[in-house]
Scaffold this motif. Structure first.
Motif, PDB file in Angstrom:
ATOM      1  N   THR A  63       0.821  -1.226   0.000  1.00  0.00           N
ATOM      2  CA  THR A  63       0.000   0.000   0.000  1.00  0.00           C
ATOM      3  C   THR A  63       0.849   1.269   0.000  1.00  0.00           C
ATOM      4  N   ILE A  64       2.176   1.113   0.045  1.00  0.00           N
ATOM      5  CA  ILE A  64       3.067   2.274   0.122  1.00  0.00           C
ATOM      6  C   ILE A  64       3.568   2.634  -1.275  1.00  0.00           C
ATOM      7  N   PRO A  65       3.416   3.898  -1.696  1.00  0.00           N
ATOM      8  CA  PRO A  65       3.856   4.304  -3.041  1.00  0.00           C
ATOM      9  C   PRO A  65       5.378   4.482  -3.104  1.00  0.00           C
ATOM     10  N   LEU A  66       6.087   3.395  -3.365  1.00  0.00           N
ATOM     11  CA  LEU A  66       7.549   3.450  -3.411  1.00  0.00           C
ATOM     12  C   LEU A  66       8.053   3.290  -4.837  1.00  0.00           C
ATOM     13  N   ALA A  67       9.102   4.040  -5.164  1.00  0.00           N
ATOM     14  CA  ALA A  67       9.785   3.863  -6.439  1.00  0.00           C
ATOM     15  C   ALA A  67      10.564   2.555  -6.388  1.00  0.00           C
ATOM     16  N   GLU A  68      10.908   2.008  -7.549  1.00  0.00           N
ATOM     17  CA  GLU A  68      11.614   0.729  -7.588  1.00  0.00           C
ATOM     18  C   GLU A  68      12.963   0.804  -6.883  1.00  0.00           C
ATOM     19  N   TRP A  69      13.662   1.942  -7.018  1.00  0.00           N
ATOM     20  CA  TRP A  69      14.965   2.062  -6.365  1.00  0.00           C
ATOM     21  C   TRP A  69      14.810   1.982  -4.845  1.00  0.00           C
ATOM     22  N   GLU A  70      13.709   2.559  -4.338  1.00  0.00           N
ATOM     23  CA  GLU A  70      13.512   2.589  -2.898  1.00  0.00           C
ATOM     24  C   GLU A  70      13.126   1.212  -2.372  1.00  0.00           C
ATOM     25  N   LYS A  71      12.354   0.464  -3.152  1.00  0.00           N
ATOM     26  CA  LYS A  71      12.034  -0.910  -2.766  1.00  0.00           C
ATOM     27  C   LYS A  71      13.313  -1.747  -2.684  1.00  0.00           C
ATOM     28  N   ALA A  72      14.186  -1.575  -3.673  1.00  0.00           N
ATOM     29  CA  ALA A  72      15.431  -2.347  -3.699  1.00  0.00           C
ATOM     30  C   ALA A  72      16.297  -2.020  -2.476  1.00  0.00           C
ATOM     31  N   GLU A  73      16.376  -0.729  -2.128  1.00  0.00           N
ATOM     32  CA  GLU A  73      17.159  -0.338  -0.953  1.00  0.00           C
ATOM     33  C   GLU A  73      16.543  -0.923   0.322  1.00  0.00           C
ATOM     34  N   PHE A  74      15.217  -0.951   0.377  1.00  0.00           N
ATOM     35  CA  PHE A  74      14.536  -1.526   1.531  1.00  0.00           C
ATOM     36  C   PHE A  74      14.813  -3.024   1.615  1.00  0.00           C
ATOM     37  N   TYR A  75      14.721  -3.743   0.491  1.00  0.00           N
ATOM     38  CA  TYR A  75      14.996  -5.175   0.495  1.00  0.00           C
ATOM     39  C   TYR A  75      16.425  -5.452   0.960  1.00  0.00           C
ATOM     40  N   TYR A  76      17.357  -4.613   0.490  1.00  0.00           N
ATOM     41  CA  TYR A  76      18.751  -4.796   0.879  1.00  0.00           C
ATOM     42  C   TYR A  76      18.921  -4.613   2.392  1.00  0.00           C
ATOM     43  N   MET A  77      18.302  -3.560   2.931  1.00  0.00           N
ATOM     44  CA  MET A  77      18.383  -3.303   4.366  1.00  0.00           C
ATOM     45  C   MET A  77      17.762  -4.453   5.166  1.00  0.00           C
ATOM     46  N   ASP A  85      15.867 -14.464   0.730  1.00  0.00           N
ATOM     47  CA  ASP A  85      14.708 -14.056  -0.068  1.00  0.00           C
ATOM     48  C   ASP A  85      14.791 -12.576  -0.432  1.00  0.00           C
ATOM     49  N   TYR A  86      15.091 -11.737   0.551  1.00  0.00           N
ATOM     50  CA  TYR A  86      15.094 -10.296   0.296  1.00  0.00           C
ATOM     51  C   TYR A  86      16.339  -9.833  -0.450  1.00  0.00           C
ATOM     52  N   ILE A  87      17.468 -10.483  -0.220  1.00  0.00           N
ATOM     53  CA  ILE A  87      18.666 -10.037  -0.941  1.00  0.00           C
ATOM     54  C   ILE A  87      18.552 -10.401  -2.418  1.00  0.00           C
ATOM     55  N   ARG A  88      17.853 -11.473  -2.729  1.00  0.00           N
ATOM     56  CA  ARG A  88      17.666 -11.826  -4.145  1.00  0.00           C
ATOM     57  C   ARG A  88      16.733 -10.826  -4.845  1.00  0.00           C
ATOM     58  N   LYS A  89      15.748 -10.304  -4.102  1.00  0.00           N
ATOM     59  CA  LYS A  89      14.872  -9.267  -4.673  1.00  0.00           C
ATOM     60  C   LYS A  89      15.674  -8.007  -4.979  1.00  0.00           C
ATOM     61  N   ALA A  90      16.557  -7.641  -4.062  1.00  0.00           N
ATOM     62  CA  ALA A  90      17.418  -6.470  -4.299  1.00  0.00           C
ATOM     63  C   ALA A  90      18.363  -6.743  -5.464  1.00  0.00           C
ATOM     64  N   LEU A  91      18.928  -7.945  -5.488  1.00  0.00           N
ATOM     65  CA  LEU A  91      19.873  -8.320  -6.542  1.00  0.00           C
ATOM     66  C   LEU A  91      19.233  -8.202  -7.925  1.00  0.00           C
ATOM     67  N   ASP A  92      17.988  -8.640  -8.058  1.00  0.00           N
ATOM     68  CA  ASP A  92      17.302  -8.560  -9.360  1.00  0.00           C
ATOM     69  C   ASP A  92      17.257  -7.121  -9.871  1.00  0.00           C
ATOM     70  N   TYR A  93      16.943  -6.175  -8.985  1.00  0.00           N
ATOM     71  CA  TYR A  93      16.865  -4.771  -9.394  1.00  0.00           C
ATOM     72  C   TYR A  93      18.244  -4.233  -9.753  1.00  0.00           C
ATOM     73  N   GLU A 103      27.818  -6.437  -3.681  1.00  0.00           N
ATOM     74  CA  GLU A 103      27.428  -6.433  -2.265  1.00  0.00           C
ATOM     75  C   GLU A 103      26.381  -7.502  -1.978  1.00  0.00           C
ATOM     76  N   CYS A 104      25.445  -7.689  -2.916  1.00  0.00           N
ATOM     77  CA  CYS A 104      24.410  -8.707  -2.729  1.00  0.00           C
ATOM     78  C   CYS A 104      25.020 -10.108  -2.679  1.00  0.00           C
ATOM     79  N   TYR A 105      25.999 -10.366  -3.548  1.00  0.00           N
ATOM     80  CA  TYR A 105      26.651 -11.681  -3.524  1.00  0.00           C
ATOM     81  C   TYR A 105      27.411 -11.900  -2.207  1.00  0.00           C
ATOM     82  N   ILE A 106      27.948 -10.824  -1.647  1.00  0.00           N
ATOM     83  CA  ILE A 106      28.617 -10.948  -0.345  1.00  0.00           C
ATOM     84  C   ILE A 106      27.605 -11.370   0.723  1.00  0.00           C
ATOM     85  N   ILE A 107      26.418 -10.732   0.713  1.00  0.00           N
ATOM     86  CA  ILE A 107      25.378 -11.079   1.694  1.00  0.00           C
ATOM     87  C   ILE A 107      24.908 -12.522   1.491  1.00  0.00           C
TER      88      ILE A 107
END
Length: 433
Positions: A184-198, A214-222, A234-238
């Motif tokens: 329900t939150i209007p987030l840009a794709e870049w912001e979703k990716a940063e959130f998934y990474y965090m 699960d979440y690092i792979r979502k960030a990795l895709d973006y 960085e995603c591969y390190i995580i």
């Protein structure tokens, strides 16, 4: 003039009571109505309140759609630049710019966005955590006035505040609240990716491997899609860290190798230090202390002096490996080096390293482990609810008591270690083992 939100935010930030601010200007009950924007004060009262709070009334902007739109665009573009750049220096520069050039808007929604974004910058910089706590407390009274995006920013600030304060359980509760509302939150794709990474970083710290992967792979895709190869690395390190936690050592090494390959191909030399560090931790878990030490030292040679927390992490790991080898001289050398770095730093987020280093230095001193230092270390990790570390240091203290034939005390701390080990593993009954 609609200025209540401005008055309240600054009063709470200064930790000033309503009765103190109102004295000689108006009644506290009248001030309370002003702060809730239930009434608009006269220009004279508004000016007196501003003067007492040190607010420049010349920055106050009346309703002006064009000016508000321009400032909001500046605010959001600055926010994106800071978050995606991940540069401490740029964060400090942009925070200083916004604080110096910000306008005071009667539009309370725009002012809330400004407060939430600048608060995020201060948390990134690790500035006065007590002041940050007060700001969060002040903003909590305005939650009912937030839109969906502002509520997201507020929850995210609490996630970061509690995580950086060492209260990870609180941090995760706010993270999970965001996840429930994410659609329900209007987030840009870049912001979703940063959130998934965090999210992945925090779940990795909690060793919740399923959610972290699960979440690092979502960030990795973006990051792959947008060719942000430094973030891909960085995603591969995580991923490697989580494979290591799951004792999938070969898969962990493969993930670190992918990260290193990306660094070589795209000349990302600054990331090589953290990769060497993680290969070192992998060797340490596998019992290859000499190899682990080699990679930790290689990691330190690659890191800049500004990477204080990363440097301290590698030093801590070196200390642990030399401790395993019973090399007291090397342990003392590296604990002294770590404590020297900490003395030059003024970052509240690094407090746990002081306890780690003091414990190891005492344990490997000529006199042997100091009971006072050991108990202080255990108490600190109890306060921040780091159950794994309570378990670890209780075992060390119990072993020390046993070695010195203090069997009753040893028994107490072996039981304490067992208790917190079960809490850490989420085991309630011995039958569940």
């Amino acid at each position: 003039m609609k200025i209540g939100h401005l008055i309240r935010a600054e009063r709470v930030r200064q930790d000033m009571k309503q009765i103190v601010l109102a004295k000689g200007i108006c009644t506290p009950s009248y001030l309370s109505k002003i702060e809730r924007n239930l009434i608009e004060p006269s220009e004279d009262i508004a000016e007196l309140l501003f003067q007492r709070l040190g607010i420049d009334s010349g920055k106050l902007q009346k309703k002006d759609t064009k000016t508000e739109k321009e400032f909001k665009e500046l605010l959001l573009s600055t926010y994106k630049l800071v978050i995606t750049s991940r540069s401490v220096e740029l964060t400090a520069e942009k925070l200083e710019y916004l604080e110096r050039n910000s306008l005071l808007f009667e539009n309370d929604s725009l002012y809330y966005t400004y407060l939430l974004i600048t608060l995020r910058f201060r948390i990134i910089l690790g500035k006065n955590f007590e002041e940050i706590r007060r700001e969060i407390e002040a903003l909590s009274d305005s939650v009912d006035s937030f839109d969906a995006y502002q509520n997201f920013l507020f929850l995210l600030n609490q996630v970061l505040y509690y995580y950086n304060s060492g209260k990870r359980k609180n941090s995760i509760s706010y993270l999970e609240e965001i996840v429930e509302k994410l659609e329900t939150i209007p987030l840009a794709e870049w912001e979703k990716a940063e959130f998934y990474y965090m999210f992945a970083i925090i779940y990795t710290a909690e060793e919740n491997i399923y959610f972290a992967i699960d979440y690092i792979r979502k960030a990795l895709d973006y990051f792959m899609e947008t060719l942000q190869m430094n973030r891909v690395s960085e995603c591969y390190i995580i991923i490697g860290v989580n494979r290591k936690l799951n004792e999938q050592f070969q898969e962990a090494l493969e993930a670190y190798s992918k990260a290193m390959q990306i660094c070589e191909e795209f000349h990302l030399d600054s990331q090589k230090g953290i990769i060497y560090h993680n290969i070192g931790t992998l060797n340490g878990i596998m019992g290859n202390s000499d190899q682990a030490i080699h990679y930790f030292e290689k990691s330190l040679s690659r890191k800049t002096l500004e990477s204080v927390s990363e440097n301290l992490g590698s030093i801590y790991c070196l200390i642990m490996e030399y401790s395993k080898l019973s090399n007291k001289e090397a342990v003392r050398k590296w604990t002294d080096e770590g404590l020297h770095i900490l003395r030059k730093s003024n970052d509240e987020r690094l407090l746990s390293f002081i306890h780690h280093f003091n414990f190891y230095k005492s344990l490997h001193s000529e006199q042997g482990l100091s009971e006072e230092i050991a108990l202080d270390t255990i108490q600190y990790f109890k306060e921040i609810q780091e159950f794994k570390l309570i378990h670890k240091y209780c075992i060390a203290l119990a072993d020390w008591y046993h070695y010195n034939r203090k069997y009753k005390l040893a028994s107490i701390y072996y039981r304490e270690a067992n208790k917190y080990g079960n809490i850490y593993r989420k085991i309630e009954k011995w039958e569940d083992l």
